[in-house]
Enzyme design. Structure first.
Site, short mmCIF file in Angstrom:
data_model
loop_
_atom_site.label_atom_id
_atom_site.label_comp_id
_atom_site.label_asym_id
_atom_site.label_seq_id
_atom_site.Cartn_x
_atom_site.Cartn_y
_atom_site.Cartn_z
CB SER A 118 -0.89 0.11 1.35
OG SER A 118 -1.60 -1.00 1.26
CG HIS A 139 -2.21 -0.50 -4.15
ND1 HIS A 139 -2.43 0.71 -3.73
CD2 HIS A 139 -2.57 -1.21 -3.02
CE1 HIS A 139 -3.21 0.97 -2.70
NE2 HIS A 139 -3.05 -0.51 -2.17
CD GLU A 151 -2.09 3.90 -6.28
OE1 GLU A 151 -2.24 3.06 -5.25
OE2 GLU A 151 -1.97 5.07 -6.10
CG ASN A 189 -3.28 3.57 0.94
OD1 ASN A 189 -4.21 3.58 1.40
ND2 ASN A 189 -2.76 2.42 0.46
#
Ligand code: NAD
Length: 296
Positions: A118, A139, A151, A189
């Site tokens: 992450s 991701h 991602e 994130n």
């Protein structure tokens, strides 16, 4: 691309395994814990049964998906002929560096090594290997079988060809990939975790209650779920690890985790996976109620 090895059978590992197996890839799911592997298979079966009930898949598709999955506790025996490894083990820098170092030694030269991290630098992970051009971030979002976004994170040395392969592969899973550059927390994130941390601070400072904070964000900002519920869903330990990586990576206190988040992780209240976080899930994840300590 045919043979995929997924490392880690937790929240994300089981979803990633499910997504690949349902599209006909042969997947070996590896974990150091046999219990995690058994629980992951139960979750995959339960999720396939839900799709079957909703007539999104047929009984044959359910059985084929399950037949495409095998389980192992041995990394060495699980990567002998793999085209791609997707690493989804615990979010811990040292652990990931060790895993990639081992993978580089064990995997055939052709194998692309992806991490579902992450927040941890893909370039740093790549530097543990002699195949820096074949290391990439993939991701996935939670829950993987449902969420469309992947991602795709390019490290400094990731080759254009490998990026293209992973973008195409993500599309073959029915996902929508988005290319991003390597920076702590990437895009998802970097934006999400400060919001979650701020929601926890708002609770800690008694500005409002759990339900109220989530309701403000659901009704006021059209978020599909509130930030405290989302934190429980992601796992509070995972949220803390991501904030720590961003705090160190940017050397900026704006990413410092709140005291309440630290305490909850220390007490083992990790959210849905432990049965309790900001909400109590003892009656199942769909019947959440505010945890007793947050009721005034
Ligand atoms: N939880 C989320 O919503 C979410 C979303 C996107 C990405 N991620 C990332 O995915 C990764 C996994 O997160 P998670 O939430 O599934 O964690 P989790 O705690 O649910 O599961 C981690 C699993 O890794 C296993 N593991 C630990 N060391 C291992 C090793 N050496 N070899 C094999 N397995 C090992 C553990 O036994 C456990 O089953 C992390 O990098 C996390 O940041 C999480």
């Amino acid at each position: 691309m045919k043979n995929i090895t997924v490392i880690g059978a937790g929240t994300m590992g089981n979803g990633i395994t499910h997504a690949f197996a349902q599209k006909g890839y042969q997947v070996i799911m590896v974990d150091i814990s046999q219990d995690s592997l058994d629980n992951a298979m139960k979750t995959i079966e339960k999720n396939l049964d839900r799709m079957l009930t909703k007539e999104k898949i047929s009984l044959d598709q359910k059985n084929e998906t399950l037949n495409n999955i095998s389980l192992s506790t041995s990394l060495e025996n699980s990567v002998l002929d793999c085209d791609l490894v997707v690493e989804a083990a615990t979010e811990n820098v040292d652990l990931k560096l060790k895993i990639f170092n081992e993978l580089d030694l064990l995997c055939p030269e052709k194998t692309i090594l992806a991490s579902n991290t992450s927040s941890i630098s893909i370039t740093k992970i790549a530097h543990q290997t002699k195949r820096k051009d074949k290391i990439i971030g993939m991701h996935f979002m939670n829950p993987v079988p449902i969420m469309k976004l992947v991602e795709v994170i390019k490290g400094k040395e990731t080759s254009k060809e490998v990026t293209k392969t992973i973008m195409e592969l993500s599309k073959s899973l029915g996902k929508i990939p988005v290319e991003v550059n390597d920076a702590p927390g990437f895009v998802a994130n970097r934006i999400l975790m400060p919001m979650i941390n701020e929601a926890i601070l708002t609770l800690e400072e008694n500005v409002s209650g759990v339900l109220e904070i989530d309701t403000v964000m659901i009704l006021g900002m059209s978020h599909p779920m509130g930030p405290l519920h989302l934190a429980d869903f992601i796992g509070l330990d995972v949220c803390l690890s991501i904030l720590d990586v961003m705090h160190k990576g940017f050397n900026n206190d704006k990413y410092l985790a709140s005291q309440l988040l630290l305490k909850m992780v220390k007490d083992g209240n990790l959210g849905i996976k432990s049965g309790k976080g900001f909400y109590d899930y003892s009656d199942g994840p769909r019947n959440k109620k505010v945890s007793s300590e947050f009721i005034k």
